[in-house]
Design a protein around this motif. Structure first.
Motif, PDB file in Angstrom:
ATOM      1  N   ARG A 223      17.132  59.593  42.761  1.00 17.11           N
ATOM      2  CA  ARG A 223      16.202  59.966  43.734  1.00 17.11           C
ATOM      3  C   ARG A 223      14.932  59.896  42.828  1.00 17.11           C
ATOM      4  NH1 ARG A 223      20.761  62.952  44.933  1.00 17.11           N
ATOM      5  NH2 ARG A 223      21.472  63.179  46.806  1.00 17.11           N
ATOM      6  N   GLN A 224      14.630  59.197  41.736  1.00 14.07           N
ATOM      7  CA  GLN A 224      13.579  59.206  41.042  1.00 14.07           C
ATOM      8  C   GLN A 224      12.477  58.395  42.038  1.00 14.07           C
ATOM      9  OE1 GLN A 224      12.720  60.737  38.482  1.00 14.07           O
ATOM     10  NE2 GLN A 224      14.724  61.387  37.472  1.00 14.07           N
ATOM     11  N   PRO A 225      10.954  58.686  41.789  1.00 10.31           N
ATOM     12  CA  PRO A 225      10.287  58.070  42.877  1.00 10.31           C
ATOM     13  C   PRO A 225       9.757  56.730  41.971  1.00 10.31           C
ATOM     14  CG  PRO A 225       9.296  60.050  41.638  1.00 10.31           C
ATOM     15  CD  PRO A 225      10.643  59.930  41.138  1.00 10.31           C
ATOM     16  N   ALA A 226       9.288  55.653  42.760  1.00 12.90           N
ATOM     17  CA  ALA A 226       8.642  54.480  42.315  1.00 12.90           C
ATOM     18  C   ALA A 226       7.495  54.913  41.126  1.00 12.90           C
ATOM     19  CB  ALA A 226       8.049  53.870  43.465  1.00 12.90           C
ATOM     20  N   GLY A 227       7.487  54.378  40.065  1.00 14.34           N
ATOM     21  CA  GLY A 227       6.574  54.511  39.170  1.00 14.34           C
ATOM     22  C   GLY A 227       7.448  54.921  37.897  1.00 14.34           C
ATOM     23  N   ASN A 228       8.663  55.718  38.058  1.00 11.00           N
ATOM     24  CA  ASN A 228       9.638  56.260  36.956  1.00 11.00           C
ATOM     25  C   ASN A 228       9.901  54.994  36.076  1.00 11.00           C
ATOM     26  OD1 ASN A 228      12.560  56.440  35.943  1.00 11.00           O
ATOM     27  ND2 ASN A 228      11.585  58.608  36.343  1.00 11.00           N
ATOM     28  N   TRP A 229       9.957  55.289  34.880  1.00 12.10           N
ATOM     29  CA  TRP A 229      10.198  54.129  33.964  1.00 12.10           C
ATOM     30  C   TRP A 229      11.567  53.339  33.962  1.00 12.10           C
ATOM     31  CZ3 TRP A 229      14.607  54.073  30.961  1.00 12.10           C
ATOM     32  CH2 TRP A 229      15.341  55.294  30.638  1.00 12.10           C
ATOM     33  N   ARG A 230      12.628  53.809  34.839  1.00 11.51           N
ATOM     34  CA  ARG A 230      13.670  53.250  35.039  1.00 11.51           C
ATOM     35  C   ARG A 230      13.482  51.855  35.977  1.00 11.51           C
ATOM     36  NH1 ARG A 230      14.866  58.645  34.639  1.00 11.51           N
ATOM     37  NH2 ARG A 230      16.531  59.042  33.358  1.00 11.51           N
ATOM     38  N   SER A 281      19.652  47.502  42.386  1.00 11.04           N
ATOM     39  CA  SER A 281      20.033  48.845  42.594  1.00 11.04           C
ATOM     40  C   SER A 281      21.385  48.856  42.676  1.00 11.04           C
ATOM     41  CB  SER A 281      19.403  49.085  44.067  1.00 11.04           C
ATOM     42  OG  SER A 281      20.025  48.113  44.886  1.00 11.04           O
ATOM     43  N   ASP A 282      22.080  47.623  42.875  1.00 10.51           N
ATOM     44  CA  ASP A 282      23.763  47.602  42.806  1.00 10.51           C
ATOM     45  C   ASP A 282      24.009  46.452  41.812  1.00 10.51           C
ATOM     46  OD1 ASP A 282      24.258  49.616  45.050  1.00 10.51           O
ATOM     47  OD2 ASP A 282      22.434  48.266  45.647  1.00 10.51           O
ATOM     48  N   ILE A 283      25.198  46.371  41.154  1.00 14.39           N
ATOM     49  CA  ILE A 283      25.812  45.101  40.574  1.00 14.39           C
ATOM     50  C   ILE A 283      27.145  45.170  40.625  1.00 14.39           C
ATOM     51  CG2 ILE A 283      25.478  46.043  38.107  1.00 14.39           C
ATOM     52  CD1 ILE A 283      24.418  43.010  37.643  1.00 14.39           C
ATOM     53  N   ARG A 302      22.806  53.715  44.298  1.00 13.99           N
ATOM     54  CA  ARG A 302      22.785  54.033  45.946  1.00 13.99           C
ATOM     55  C   ARG A 302      23.799  54.829  46.336  1.00 13.99           C
ATOM     56  NH1 ARG A 302      22.005  50.182  50.177  1.00 13.99           N
ATOM     57  NH2 ARG A 302      23.636  48.824  49.020  1.00 13.99           N
ATOM     58  N   TYR A 303      25.109  54.845  45.932  1.00 10.15           N
ATOM     59  CA  TYR A 303      26.227  55.469  46.497  1.00 10.15           C
ATOM     60  C   TYR A 303      26.555  56.713  45.909  1.00 10.15           C
ATOM     61  CZ  TYR A 303      28.975  52.937  42.673  1.00 10.15           C
ATOM     62  OH  TYR A 303      29.522  52.448  41.580  1.00 10.15           O
ATOM     63  N   ARG A 304      27.245  57.590  46.720  1.00  8.34           N
ATOM     64  CA  ARG A 304      27.540  58.855  46.397  1.00  8.34           C
ATOM     65  C   ARG A 304      28.272  59.002  44.960  1.00  8.34           C
ATOM     66  NH1 ARG A 304      28.109  62.974  44.378  1.00  8.34           N
ATOM     67  NH2 ARG A 304      28.961  65.225  45.129  1.00  8.34           N
ATOM     68  N   LEU A 305      28.138  60.050  44.021  1.00  4.97           N
ATOM     69  CA  LEU A 305      28.542  59.837  42.794  1.00  4.97           C
ATOM     70  C   LEU A 305      29.967  59.056  42.635  1.00  4.97           C
ATOM     71  CD1 LEU A 305      28.277  60.681  39.790  1.00  4.97           C
ATOM     72  CD2 LEU A 305      29.102  63.069  40.471  1.00  4.97           C
ATOM     73  N   GLN A 306      30.248  58.347  41.879  1.00  5.61           N
ATOM     74  CA  GLN A 306      31.373  57.583  41.437  1.00  5.61           C
ATOM     75  C   GLN A 306      31.457  57.421  40.075  1.00  5.61           C
ATOM     76  OE1 GLN A 306      33.204  54.324  43.497  1.00  5.61           O
ATOM     77  NE2 GLN A 306      31.492  54.469  44.969  1.00  5.61           N
ATOM     78  N   ASN A 307      32.439  57.911  39.266  1.00  2.00           N
ATOM     79  CA  ASN A 307      32.587  57.909  38.055  1.00  2.00           C
ATOM     80  C   ASN A 307      34.034  57.579  37.692  1.00  2.00           C
ATOM     81  OD1 ASN A 307      32.597  58.327  35.199  1.00  2.00           O
ATOM     82  ND2 ASN A 307      31.605  60.339  35.168  1.00  2.00           N
ATOM     83  N   ARG A 308      34.632  56.578  37.733  1.00  2.00           N
ATOM     84  CA  ARG A 308      36.198  56.379  37.570  1.00  2.00           C
ATOM     85  C   ARG A 308      36.554  55.275  37.135  1.00  2.00           C
ATOM     86  NH1 ARG A 308      37.734  53.017  42.138  1.00  2.00           N
ATOM     87  NH2 ARG A 308      36.192  52.748  43.521  1.00  2.00           N
TER      88      ARG A 308
END
Length: 401
Positions: A223-230, A281-283, A302-308
């Protein structure tokens, strides 16, 4: 904070029937700003003097390693809480571009005003004997230059992931650390996960037969806005792959014992979203490892939290979900004879203090760094191959060895 998770994982390791794991991630923890219960023993250091005297804090035993935290963003706030709880390390100084911001933080951890440094003050760090090491918590594009400055100042370096923006930069850092006789350790907290180590042990020992497949995914809705270093490749080193995909890359390499032979990949930039004008945004990728192990992975903002993570063995499957939170991993095993699903339970232990304590032991010469700089280099080699494959639409072969 963790509800049933805390009660379950606080027990000694044992077997139980599977139950659904609530997926948690370090970014989720940061957003919720909930830290109660995460400290693995001990509280925060009491606030001490903030005068301008040199930082010689006699109340710390000589066996404790003073660490200067470089950069005071969200992640630095996260790790400072844990560094302050360590038995063998403590926050000795802050390095920042905003000394006003640093003073409030310094007061909380008993760091005197004289131990607040600017980004151009590495000469002052060199003269401060209480600072044994630095932890670099800056954007990726700044890792190499600040790590080199710290090594030149005679300090050991713990560096956030990735170790540098490119594999070439990481190799130069490793050479500089070797020449300086200093520890350079990537801050791979997931290495200190009991559940991850259990899973890797099953891979090495062939507990369930040969490993056939590795499936690893990491992502969340950024949710970081444009302009964030990422979103600036000069600072971030890349998009979601660099930021969070590195966890999936690590798990794949660790499970398979090295780099893949080849990779194919696809990348995506969300249309109409200015944040992703220069970074993905996705890879997603498919990697072929020795022994015919097929590894699939992805990263997304972009997707709901995944960590698997899912490991496919000849005689079993193993799920870690969540796989790499700071604590609270969940492991399930699918087994035959009889056909069943079991859950392994581990003590609820925060990885970050354990990482700091292992790093401190390496700085004091009590043990070798558990995570070598070569691990950081290997991750960058694989990520560069994934990006090249996505950009070219071809299969990219990786160098042997």
């Amino acid at each position: 904070m963790f509800g049933d998770d805390a009660r379950m994982h606080a027990q000694a390791p044992k077997m139980a029937f599977s139950m659904e794991a609530q997926s948690m991630d370090i970014h989720d923890i940061q957003r919720r700003r909930v830290v109660a219960g995460l400290l693995a023993g001990g509280g925060l250091l009491a606030s001490g003097t903030t005068d301008a005297s040199p930082p010689r804090r006699a109340h710390h035993a000589p066996s404790r390693v003073g660490i200067a935290v470089v950069g005071l963003g969200e992640y630095a706030a996260f790790v400072l809480e844990r560094l302050a709880s360590c038995r063998t390390a403590y926050p000795a100084a802050l390095v920042t571009g905003s000394k006003d911001k640093a003073r409030a933080i310094a007061a909380r951890y008993g760091i005197p005003d004289a131990a607040i440094h600017g980004y151009d003050d590495y000469a002052r760090l060199a003269d401060d004997e209480t600072i044994v090491a630095v932890h670099i918590c800056l954007p990726v594009g700044l890792h190499a230059q600040h790590a080199l400055k710290a090594l030149a100042a005679g300090k050991h370096v713990l560096c956030e992931k990735p170790l540098a923006a490119t594999a070439a930069e990481a190799r130069a850092l490793a050479d500089a650390a070797r020449d300086a006789g200093k520890v350079l350790m990537p801050a791979y907290r997931a290495w200190f996960s009991d559940a991850v180590q259990d899973a890797l042990g099953r891979c090495r020992e062939g507990t369930h037969g040969a490993l056939a497949s590795v499936d690893a995914h990491k992502g969340f809705h950024l949710r970081q806005p444009a302009g964030n270093w990422r979103f600036d490749p000069a600072l971030s080193g890349g998009g979601c792959l660099t930021d969070i995909g590195i966890y999936s890359v690590q798990l794949q390499r660790w499970a398979c014992g090295g780099l893949p032979r080849s990779v194919t990949a696809v990348a995506h930039r969300r249309p109409g979203d200015a944040r992703f004008a220069q970074v993905e945004s996705d890879i997603g990728w498919v990697a072929q490892f020795d022994g015919g192990v097929l590894a699939t992975g992805s990263a997304s903002w972009r997707y709901r939290l995944q960590n698997r993570l899912r490991l496919g063995f000849e005689q079993a499957w193993l799920d870690l979900d969540p796989a790499t939170p700071a604590m609270g991993e969940r492991m399930r095993l699918g087994l035959d004879g009889p056909n069943r699903v079991e859950e392994l339970m581990f003590p609820l232990r925060d990885q970050v203090p354990r990482m700091y304590e292992a790093f401190a032991d390496a700085c004091m010469g009590r043990s070798a760094p558990p995570v070598a700089a070569s691990e950081g280099i290997a991750d960058l080699v694989m990520m560069e191959a994934i990006r090249q494959a996505a950009a070219s639409g071809t299969t990219v072969a990786l160098p042997a060895g």
